[in-house]
Design a protein around this motif. Sequence first.
Motif, PDB file in Angstrom:
ATOM      1  N   SER A  73       0.836  -1.203   0.000  1.00 40.59           N
ATOM      2  CA  SER A  73       0.000   0.000   0.000  1.00 40.59           C
ATOM      3  C   SER A  73       0.869   1.251   0.000  1.00 40.59           C
ATOM      4  O   SER A  73       1.993   1.247   0.515  1.00 40.59           O
ATOM      5  CB  SER A  73      -0.913   0.001   1.229  1.00 40.59           C
ATOM      6  OG  SER A  73      -1.732  -1.157   1.247  1.00 40.59           O
ATOM      7  N   THR A 154      -3.526   4.134  -2.100  1.00 41.76           N
ATOM      8  CA  THR A 154      -3.739   2.811  -2.681  1.00 41.76           C
ATOM      9  C   THR A 154      -3.624   1.744  -1.608  1.00 41.76           C
ATOM     10  O   THR A 154      -2.604   1.640  -0.919  1.00 41.76           O
ATOM     11  CB  THR A 154      -2.724   2.524  -3.799  1.00 41.76           C
ATOM     12  OG1 THR A 154      -2.900   3.491  -4.844  1.00 41.76           O
ATOM     13  CG2 THR A 154      -2.927   1.128  -4.374  1.00 41.76           C
ATOM     14  N   ASP A 156      -3.329  -2.164  -0.995  1.00 38.76           N
ATOM     15  CA  ASP A 156      -2.833  -3.283  -1.802  1.00 38.76           C
ATOM     16  C   ASP A 156      -2.641  -4.502  -0.908  1.00 38.76           C
ATOM     17  O   ASP A 156      -1.961  -4.430   0.107  1.00 38.76           O
ATOM     18  CB  ASP A 156      -1.502  -2.892  -2.449  1.00 38.76           C
ATOM     19  CG  ASP A 156      -1.023  -3.899  -3.481  1.00 38.76           C
ATOM     20  OD1 ASP A 156      -0.979  -5.095  -3.158  1.00 38.76           O
ATOM     21  OD2 ASP A 156      -0.686  -3.489  -4.600  1.00 38.76           O
ATOM     22  N   SER A 194      -5.611  -4.510  -5.570  1.00 41.36           N
ATOM     23  CA  SER A 194      -5.457  -3.152  -5.052  1.00 41.36           C
ATOM     24  C   SER A 194      -6.657  -2.301  -5.444  1.00 41.36           C
ATOM     25  O   SER A 194      -7.370  -2.600  -6.412  1.00 41.36           O
ATOM     26  CB  SER A 194      -4.161  -2.508  -5.563  1.00 41.36           C
ATOM     27  OG  SER A 194      -4.214  -2.314  -6.957  1.00 41.36           O
TER      28      SER A 194
END
Length: 232
Positions: A73, A154, A156, A194
């Motif tokens: 992330s 983001t 992930d 993601s």
Amino acid sequence: MKQLAIRNPTAILLLFLCSTAIEERRCDADVIAYLSETRSTGPGYFQADLHFQATADLVGDDIEYIELDISGSHIDSVPLTNFSMVEFEAAMPFDVWRQIPFGQTPGSESRMVIEPFSPPGTDVFSIQDTQPLTIGTFTFDYGALNLPSSSTITLDIFGTDEDKPTRTTVVGLRSGTDSSLIDLTYSSPLGGSSTTFVTAIPEPSLLAAVVSIATAVSLRRRRSADRPKSIR
């Protein structure tokens, strides 16, 4: 299965020593995972849901362990390091499983584990069909970061391989008396490993109001400065 969280190579290899018949049956067996699109849940928060979907070869097997790694992330291009900003709320029936949250395991702060072996008597999850299954919801608290508008966050879950037989994001399956760890796959058209959130951009009406107020204040100050001073 609790020992799997610490990645004991010997234990993992033993789990994969299945019979030839089982290996053949599982050659096309996958647990497909995907994250939903993100949604804002208030100032400084967003959420995304985690879904699993088993292929037909896994119907009748049990899910008995889930480990998620969010080390991939990032915020804009900066890797996430404070993993305690992310919480995971498991959905039924996984909500009764024991959970080790993100940020709680020294050396593996980016990982969380949910497993049904505590308290005793908690059921594993039997895969009944190939329909998507909601595992739970991620909540990301970014409020303290004071990010500018249009920043990208983001989330992930892909994890890393660490030169082990499986990645750090895995699911534990039981087929009869055989248990194994398998990597998740991310082939769903509904999402992938993601998902990205963009921090809010001020609405045009709000932005116009702010500009209007600032302009009015500026003009008032200018008129006050240009007004002739009285001579006493």
